[in-house]
Design a protein around this motif. Structure first.
Motif, PDB file in Angstrom:
ATOM      1  N   UNK A 173       0.788  -1.231   0.000  1.00 56.71           N
ATOM      2  CA  UNK A 173       0.000   0.000   0.000  1.00 56.71           C
ATOM      3  C   UNK A 173       0.824   1.288   0.000  1.00 56.71           C
ATOM      4  N   UNK A 174       2.020   1.251   0.564  1.00 54.38           N
ATOM      5  CA  UNK A 174       2.813   2.477   0.688  1.00 54.38           C
ATOM      6  C   UNK A 174       3.043   3.189  -0.643  1.00 54.38           C
ATOM      7  N   UNK A 175       3.284   2.479  -1.761  1.00 56.61           N
ATOM      8  CA  UNK A 175       3.517   3.197  -3.016  1.00 56.61           C
ATOM      9  C   UNK A 175       2.343   4.044  -3.483  1.00 56.61           C
ATOM     10  N   UNK A 212       8.075   0.665   4.352  1.00 61.10           N
ATOM     11  CA  UNK A 212       7.675   1.753   3.460  1.00 61.10           C
ATOM     12  C   UNK A 212       8.866   2.279   2.667  1.00 61.10           C
ATOM     13  N   UNK A 213      10.015   2.347   3.306  1.00 59.09           N
ATOM     14  CA  UNK A 213      11.215   2.825   2.611  1.00 59.09           C
ATOM     15  C   UNK A 213      11.647   1.849   1.527  1.00 59.09           C
ATOM     16  N   UNK A 214      11.502   0.550   1.796  1.00 56.75           N
ATOM     17  CA  UNK A 214      11.828  -0.451   0.761  1.00 56.75           C
ATOM     18  C   UNK A 214      10.842  -0.372  -0.397  1.00 56.75           C
ATOM     19  N   UNK A 215       9.568  -0.159  -0.061  1.00 57.40           N
ATOM     20  CA  UNK A 215       8.532  -0.160  -1.091  1.00 57.40           C
ATOM     21  C   UNK A 215       8.538   1.100  -1.940  1.00 57.40           C
ATOM     22  N   UNK A 217      11.335   3.619  -2.635  1.00 58.78           N
ATOM     23  CA  UNK A 217      12.664   4.229  -2.537  1.00 58.78           C
ATOM     24  C   UNK A 217      12.663   5.641  -3.122  1.00 58.78           C
ATOM     25  N   UNK A 218      13.301   6.532  -2.412  1.00 53.62           N
ATOM     26  CA  UNK A 218      13.400   7.907  -2.903  1.00 53.62           C
ATOM     27  C   UNK A 218      12.287   8.815  -2.458  1.00 53.62           C
ATOM     28  N   UNK A 219      11.238   8.282  -1.827  1.00 53.57           N
ATOM     29  CA  UNK A 219      10.152   9.119  -1.293  1.00 53.57           C
ATOM     30  C   UNK A 219       9.832   8.673   0.120  1.00 53.57           C
ATOM     31  N   UNK A 220       9.881   9.584   1.042  1.00 54.58           N
ATOM     32  CA  UNK A 220       9.540   9.266   2.421  1.00 54.58           C
ATOM     33  C   UNK A 220       8.035   9.414   2.606  1.00 54.58           C
TER      34      UNK A 220
END
Length: 392
Positions: A173-175, A212-215, A217-220
């Motif tokens: 879901x994080x993306x 979430x960081x793995x899913x 990358x580049x956006x917090x």
């Protein structure tokens, strides 16, 4: 006849005679339909969506048209975000979504308490599951409303596997989330509220952040935690301290309560409704007190979202003065009807214009230290000004 009066009559004559969950399904279907028909979409947006420009707010790295959003629970499966934006909500929090699909608790599981302008629910996180909801979010039109994703534990997953279940949901879901909320405060999943203890919450939030960081990358992805109004004050402080320690972006205060104190509804009717979380006007004072405590503990270092008993513009204004950057409602929307968000935003604009503050951001937390003296009537529902009254 005003729109509010029309809805009031409709609520009394029709909605109160329909099973609450069925009424919710009908309303959700109408909202989705409005978003699909271009001519209807324009008419609904013109009637309900305009938000005074002075209410624009920046929070969680996002730009929102207004501070009032729809709390999790109304759109569990992300099927109606576009339609809900047409009704004037500055953001929509979907869910709660669990790692696996689940049907929730047996029906009936949603009950109205009209005399208290409240609801009791024991829905049990009924939802389509993270994979289906993630695919649905991936297809939503852009640009669109700000959408937060509220995640919880699958009931069938044992407590010792709770962290892994949250991680699985996060990775899917994080993306697609503008922000993520870890829900550890619903009373309707056995053992869930135990995760609010700092020693159990720390590894959970750490794991969700890493997932979430793995899913993405580049956006917090902003990460928040939603807590219960039933926490003791020292536990509220502990959650605030932990959120700061882990670098969370914010806290949502609060979820529903298991308390049944000081209700106007007959005791027998309350007993008949049974277990579940109570939302609406009876939660107002405790939710406000928890919010105020969080602000005094964390200052401006966390974004606080105030929810619980928000019915009127005055309620929303008091949350902002107590420390909330954003405000959410759910039960107020059910009792207030489709024009509710617009009325609240208009009332907020009036209060801002009459205040010494140029922006809502300047008002946040300015009255956090001025807690009202507790009284026996503090938790009893009240009627707002005539222009703000909700359907009984």
């Amino acid at each position: 006849m005003s729109a509010l009066t029309a809805y009031d009559l409709f609520f009394r004559a029709a909605l109160c005679r329909i099973d609450p969950e069925r009424a919710h399904g009908l309303a959700s279907g109408l909202i989705r339909s409005a978003a699909r028909v271009p001519a209807l979409r324009g008419a609904v947006a013109a009637a309900f969506a305009p938000t005074p420009p002075e209410l624009r707010v920046s929070a969680l790295g996002l730009d929102l048209p207004g501070p009032l959003g729809l709390a999790a629970g109304f759109d569990k499966n992300a099927t109606g975000t576009a339609g809900l934006a047409l009704l004037g909500f500055g953001h929509v929090e979907i869910g709660t979504v669990t790692g696996r699909a689940q049907p929730g608790n047996p029906r009936p599981r949603l009950f109205r308490l009209p005399k208290d302008r409240a609801l009791i629910n024991r829905m049990g996180f009924n939802n389509d599951g993270a994979a289906v909801v993630a695919a649905r979010l991936a297809r939503r039109p852009r640009p669109g409303p700000v959408v937060g994703v509220n995640i919880g534990r699958t009931k069938a997953v044992p407590e010792e596997r709770a962290v892994a279940d949250y991680v699985a949901g996060t990775e899917l879901l994080a993306p697609h989330a503008d922000y993520l909320v870890v829900n550890v405060s619903s009373p309707n999943t056995p053992g869930l509220r135990d995760l609010q203890a700092a020693d159990r919450l720390r590894p959970l939030l750490t794991a969700v952040r890493e997932a979430a960081e793995r899913a993405v990358p580049g956006r917090r992805v902003p990460l928040l935690v939603k807590i219960a109004p039933d926490l003791a004050d020292e536990d509220v402080d502990a959650v605030a301290d932990l959120a700061l320690e882990l670098g969370l972006e914010g806290i949502i205060a609060t979820n529903t309560t298991i308390s049944r104190a000081d209700l106007a509804t007959a005791e027998g009717a309350v007993r008949a409704a049974g277990a579940g979380g109570l939302s609406g006007a009876p939660v107002r004072e405790r939710a406000l007190a928890v919010l105020r405590r969080l602000y005094l503990r964390a200052g401006g270092r966390l974004t606080l979202i105030g929810v619980g008993g928000v019915e009127t513009a005055e309620d929303a204004w008091q949350r902002i003065l107590a420390g909330a950057t954003l405000v959410q409602g759910y039960t107020g929307f059910i009792y207030g009807g489709p024009g509710w968000a617009r009325r609240v935003h208009r009332g907020l604009a009036e209060r801002l214009a009459a205040s010494p503050y140029a922006t809502l951001a300047e008002a946040v937390g300015t009255a956090a230290h001025r807690a009202p003296a507790p009284s026996a009537a503090a938790t009893r529902p009240r009627r707002g000004p005539a222009s703000e009254r909700q359907a009984p």
